[in-house]
Design an enzyme around this catalytic site. Structure first.
Site, PDB file in Angstrom:
ATOM      1  N   GLU A 225      54.769  36.296  46.815  1.00 53.33           N
ATOM      2  CA  GLU A 225      54.641  34.921  46.321  1.00 53.33           C
ATOM      3  C   GLU A 225      55.223  34.986  44.925  1.00 53.33           C
ATOM      4  O   GLU A 225      54.561  35.466  44.008  1.00 53.33           O
ATOM      5  CB  GLU A 225      53.174  34.494  46.261  1.00 53.33           C
ATOM      6  CG  GLU A 225      52.423  34.580  47.568  1.00 53.33           C
ATOM      7  CD  GLU A 225      53.026  33.715  48.636  1.00 53.33           C
ATOM      8  OE1 GLU A 225      53.552  32.641  48.306  1.00 53.33           O
ATOM      9  OE2 GLU A 225      52.987  34.117  49.799  1.00 53.33           O
TER      10      GLU A 225
ATOM     11  N   CYS B 299      52.336  29.120  39.026  1.00 53.99           N
ATOM     12  CA  CYS B 299      53.529  29.319  39.846  1.00 53.99           C
ATOM     13  C   CYS B 299      53.975  28.010  40.479  1.00 53.99           C
ATOM     14  O   CYS B 299      55.143  27.834  40.806  1.00 53.99           O
ATOM     15  CB  CYS B 299      53.239  30.339  40.932  1.00 53.99           C
ATOM     16  SG  CYS B 299      51.786  29.906  41.902  1.00 53.99           S
TER      17      CYS B 299
HETATM   18  P1  NAP Z   1      55.053  40.173  36.909  1.00 56.43           P
HETATM   19  O1  NAP Z   1      55.431  40.618  35.570  1.00 56.43           O
HETATM   20  O2  NAP Z   1      56.082  40.137  37.956  1.00 56.43           O
HETATM   21  O3  NAP Z   1      53.828  41.081  37.350  1.00 56.43           O
HETATM   22  C1  NAP Z   1      53.156  40.849  38.533  1.00 56.43           C
HETATM   23  C2  NAP Z   1      52.392  42.094  38.942  1.00 56.43           C
HETATM   24  O4  NAP Z   1      53.291  43.124  39.277  1.00 56.43           O
HETATM   25  C3  NAP Z   1      51.498  42.643  37.847  1.00 56.43           C
HETATM   26  O5  NAP Z   1      50.295  43.058  38.435  1.00 56.43           O
HETATM   27  C4  NAP Z   1      52.291  43.815  37.326  1.00 56.43           C
HETATM   28  O6  NAP Z   1      51.476  44.795  36.759  1.00 56.43           O
HETATM   29  C5  NAP Z   1      52.919  44.318  38.597  1.00 56.43           C
HETATM   30  N1  NAP Z   1      54.108  45.121  38.437  1.00 56.43           N
HETATM   31  C6  NAP Z   1      55.087  44.974  37.528  1.00 56.43           C
HETATM   32  N2  NAP Z   1      56.044  45.907  37.740  1.00 56.43           N
HETATM   33  C7  NAP Z   1      55.639  46.645  38.800  1.00 56.43           C
HETATM   34  C8  NAP Z   1      56.180  47.757  39.497  1.00 56.43           C
HETATM   35  N3  NAP Z   1      57.345  48.295  39.151  1.00 56.43           N
HETATM   36  N4  NAP Z   1      55.490  48.274  40.539  1.00 56.43           N
HETATM   37  C9  NAP Z   1      54.308  47.756  40.906  1.00 56.43           C
HETATM   38  N5  NAP Z   1      53.749  46.698  40.278  1.00 56.43           N
HETATM   39  C10 NAP Z   1      54.412  46.144  39.243  1.00 56.43           C
HETATM   40  O7  NAP Z   1      54.434  38.705  36.869  1.00 56.43           O
HETATM   41  P2  NAP Z   1      53.356  38.148  35.854  1.00 56.43           P
HETATM   42  O8  NAP Z   1      54.011  38.018  34.534  1.00 56.43           O
HETATM   43  O9  NAP Z   1      52.072  38.876  35.947  1.00 56.43           O
HETATM   44  O10 NAP Z   1      53.071  36.712  36.466  1.00 56.43           O
HETATM   45  C11 NAP Z   1      53.842  35.579  36.159  1.00 56.43           C
HETATM   46  C12 NAP Z   1      54.783  35.264  37.279  1.00 56.43           C
HETATM   47  O11 NAP Z   1      54.087  35.216  38.509  1.00 56.43           O
HETATM   48  C13 NAP Z   1      55.431  33.917  37.136  1.00 56.43           C
HETATM   49  O12 NAP Z   1      56.805  34.072  37.349  1.00 56.43           O
HETATM   50  C14 NAP Z   1      54.799  33.085  38.234  1.00 56.43           C
HETATM   51  O13 NAP Z   1      55.623  32.063  38.749  1.00 56.43           O
HETATM   52  C15 NAP Z   1      54.468  34.094  39.260  1.00 56.43           C
HETATM   53  N6  NAP Z   1      53.337  33.666  40.099  1.00 56.43           N
HETATM   54  C16 NAP Z   1      53.564  33.329  41.376  1.00 56.43           C
HETATM   55  C17 NAP Z   1      52.512  32.902  42.159  1.00 56.43           C
HETATM   56  C18 NAP Z   1      52.722  32.480  43.580  1.00 56.43           C
HETATM   57  O14 NAP Z   1      51.743  32.330  44.296  1.00 56.43           O
HETATM   58  N7  NAP Z   1      53.910  32.275  44.015  1.00 56.43           N
HETATM   59  C19 NAP Z   1      51.227  32.870  41.656  1.00 56.43           C
HETATM   60  C20 NAP Z   1      51.021  33.244  40.339  1.00 56.43           C
HETATM   61  C21 NAP Z   1      52.104  33.646  39.571  1.00 56.43           C
HETATM   62  P3  NAP Z   1      51.367  44.943  35.162  1.00 56.43           P
HETATM   63  O15 NAP Z   1      50.853  43.640  34.643  1.00 56.43           O
HETATM   64  O16 NAP Z   1      50.395  46.042  34.971  1.00 56.43           O
HETATM   65  O17 NAP Z   1      52.746  45.236  34.685  1.00 56.43           O
END
Ligand code: NAP
Length: 678
Positions: free
Chosen positions: A255, A294
């Protein structure tokens, strides 16, 4: 001492020894916690899920899982204030926190109820009726629980809801889970997870938790496991190519972010209720959770003449927002989660400014804040841009994850469809219009780019959930850039987590395997009436064959005048014969049903407590006066309601004429008592 987010592995909490990544107070930049997974034995964790949690969950039926989830939801509801006490540190107002915490608990309630009402008291789901392939050979789809573990990788913006929405579907599907929250809000997810453990409701091994990085865990995942990711499209793209996904077939659903749209229809002028609902919807999205959703609106499509009225109406509303530390009274919008997120949003807005003009806010002003530290906190002002060029790529591609949206003019429906589709797949779009014909055309053309469409007009404006509300009953997910997954969507998302397998076998075997009788299997005549048999003793295939009843013209006349149903096909020989369907007057279908009940009912009080409906009723042949009918009533399936002393029986019913041709079929639903305990 700064709080260290711990991990919960194999029934024990483990606090990391190193410092790990800092977690900041969103309003002043102070470090409030750290998260690290150093020392976590991922292999042991996954083995524990597979060997302890998985078997415990698979031993529970959907009904038992539904009850456990309902109890968990009640338990968590009783502890929300503890979660709210420290929630403001992440920059969220209490209203924002409620969306996350109570929204998540609401998802648990919905899935618990769905499991209890719509799934069998069994561990497999049987889909529809079997297909008859050849004589004595049928095919049927079943859903079973995979043997693996589901790893949740969550985004920072919904630390509780993100965890609970996935837990709801995985738990009902019977899959043990490992929760990995995003670091910026990991301490909030940890507290909520501690409540889950403290409840003692979920079986050991069914839920585990990792504070800090989970990268090392992926090496231990295989073809029965799943990664359920929520976060940015960039991280999703990286994980999609992980060796476990590409080489070993770990299921991966994402997502991801999306550049969601809201659309004002050509009929919705400034004085319409649709225009008001449209502006209110944008305001709500930009201010709620400081635009860190999101599903938040990023692109605002309006006819050219309505660009300025829309901007002005938005500026008037956004100007009233009080930005500040959400723990200070009077604040209506908090900061972004931290200063690094603020810098990310600033650079995204700069990218948007290559194709759009800033009309308020932006990266280069120091936001006016009522409280908090403007420099060290994550404060970012509400920001509205207007596109210079509707086709500037940035405005369709860049997600500024904050209170930021761009107004984009469209000149025709074709133009609008082309512009909306440039988002390459989104979670949701909303449309404000009172013209169903225009919306239907638009819907058919933009639905392939969306997981959900919200239509707003004067009928539902006051009651419709906000554009950004992901509802458990409806699909939450989206195609293309949005990730292609579906975390929510009622039982379809539970099935999505299970394995669909087609079973082919003979009809008797099929009944044994699926625990659902079908008409190709043997109907076993009973010596006692089935209404005299307690639920526990009733067997699938147990059948009553009734005697026959001749349907007379007097019956038809009587039924017609008694009920008032004097439709010509029953009352006018000539008109009935002239119809392409009938040869003359026919019996009312409803009379046949009533007559059938008269044939199969056993009148005295007994185990059958009530009839609560019919399903799938079909009249397959007319019955003419002078013809007779008889009934076959067969036990098709049973559902015991634990703890109630009763359950439900579905009976397969077929009415036949004297030539043994089927004239009507349906399923009769009754409530039946269990055998009384001594
Ligand atoms: P993110 O930076 O992509 O991180 C998401 C998750 O992935 C975090 O738990 C992060 O852990 C983990 N992660 C990062 N790099 C990784 C890797 N190489 N291997 C495994 N895990 C890894 O996103 P965010 O900044 O937390 O969230 C914001 C984004 O999420 C926005 O773009 C938003 O649109 C999207 N979002 C989408 C939805 C949906 O349902 N579509 C819902 C909510 C948010 P760490 O934090 O420990 O790095």
């Amino acid at each position: 001492m700064t709080h260290k987010v711990s991990s919960y592995i194999a029934g024990a909490w483990i606090t990391p020894e190193d410092e790990g990544a800092p977690i900041f107070d969103a309003s002043n930049g102070e470090v409030v916690a750290t998260a690290s997974s150093t020392g976590v034995d991922f292999e042991a964790m996954i083995a524990h899920a597979r060997t302890v949690g998985g078997p415990a969950l698979r031993a529970m039926t959907f009904t038992q899982r539904g009850l456990a989830l309902k109890n968990l939801a009640k338990y968590l509801k009783g502890r929300v204030d503890e979660v709210y006490a420290d929630y403001g540190v992440s920059g969220a107002t209490l209203a924002d926190a409620r969306v996350d915490v109570e929204g998540g608990i609401g998802v648990l309630f919905v899935y618990a109820s769905k499991a209890l009402k719509e799934l069998p008291n069994d561990t497999i789901i049987v889909e529809g009726n079997p297909e008859n392939i050849v004589d004595k050979h049928q095919g049927q789809t079943i859903y079973t629980t995979p043997d693996g573990v589901a790893v949740f990788i969550n985004a920072f913006n919904f630390p509780v809801w993100g965890m609970l929405e996935k837990l709801a579907t995985a738990f009902i599907a019977g899959i043990p889970v490992i929760v990995k929250p995003a670091t910026p809000t990991a301490q909030i997810a940890e507290l909520s997870f501690r409540h889950i453990i403290e409840s003692g409701i979920l079986p050991e091994g069914s839920v585990q938790f990792v504070g800090g990085s989970i990268v090392g865990a992926l090496d231990h995942l295989g073809g029965q496991d799943a990664i359920l990711f929520t976060g940015s499209a960039a991280t999703a793209a990286r994980l999609r190519t992980a060796a476990c996904v590409v080489e070993r077939g770990t299921k991966f659903t994402a997502e991801a972010d999306s550049v969601n749209a809201t659309i004002l229809g050509p009929d919705a002028g400034v004085d319409t209720e649709e225009f008001s609902a449209f502006v209110k919807g944008i305001f709500r999205e930009l201010s709620s959770k400081t635009g860190q959703k999101c599903t938040c609106i990023r692109r605002i499509f309006v006819p050219p003449a309505l660009v300025e009225p829309t901007v002005n109406a938005l500026l008037a509303r956004l100007g009233k927002i009080v930005v500040g530390d959400p723990r200070v009274e009077g604040t209506t919008m908090g900061p972004l989660v931290n200063a690094s997120q603020r810098d990310d949003v600033a650079s995204s807005v700069r990218a948007l400014m290559k194709g759009a003009e800033l009309r308020c806010g932006g990266p280069d002003i120091v936001p006016t804040i009522a409280s908090g530290d403007a420099e060290r906190g994550g404060f970012f002002p509400p920001t509205v841009l207007v596109a210079n060029d509707s086709r500037a790529p940035q405005i369709h591609e860049v997600e500024a994850f904050g209170p930021v949206a761009t107004v984009i003019p469209y000149t025709s429906t074709d133009d609008l469809v082309d512009l909306v589709s440039r988002g390459e797949g989104s979670l949701v779009a909303s449309v404000a219009s009172h013209d169903p014909a225009w919306i239907r055309d638009l819907m058919i053309r933009i639905a392939p780019y969306h997981g959900r469409l919200l239509i707003l007009d004067r009928e539902n404006a006051a009651t419709a959930p906000p554009h950004g509300a992901a509802l458990p009953q409806l699909i939450h997910g989206g195609p293309g850039r949005a990730g292609g997954g579906a975390e929510l969507g009622g039982l379809r998302s539970v099935k999505h987590m299970m394995q669909a397998t087609s079973i082919s076998a003979g009809p008797e075997m099929m009944v044994g395997l699926t625990q659902v009788w079908n008409p190709a299997a043997e109907a076993k005549p009973l010596e006692v009436h089935p209404f005299r048999i307690y639920l526990d003793d009733l067997k699938l295939g147990d059948t009553l064959f009734t005697g026959s009843r001749t349907i007379t013209l007097e019956d038809i006349e009587h039924f017609a005048h008694f009920t008032g149903d004097t439709f010509y096909a029953h009352m006018d020989e000539e008109a009935a014969a002239a119809s392409p369907i009938f040869k003359g007057r026919v019996a009312h279908g409803y009379f046949l049903l009533a007559a059938a009940a008269g044939l199969f009912v056993d009148p005295d009080p007994g185990p059958v407590l009530a009839n609560f409906g019919l399903e799938n009723l079909r009249f397959t042949q007319p019955v003419y006066p002078g013809e007779s009918i008889r009934v076959r009533l067969t036990c098709k399936s049973k559902l015991v309601r634990p703890g109630t002393g009763w359950g439900e029986v579905t009976w397969d019913v077929a009415l036949t004429n004297e030539k043994d041709e089927v004239v009507a079929t349906y399923q009769l639903l009754t409530i039946n008592a269990c055998r009384p305990t001594e």
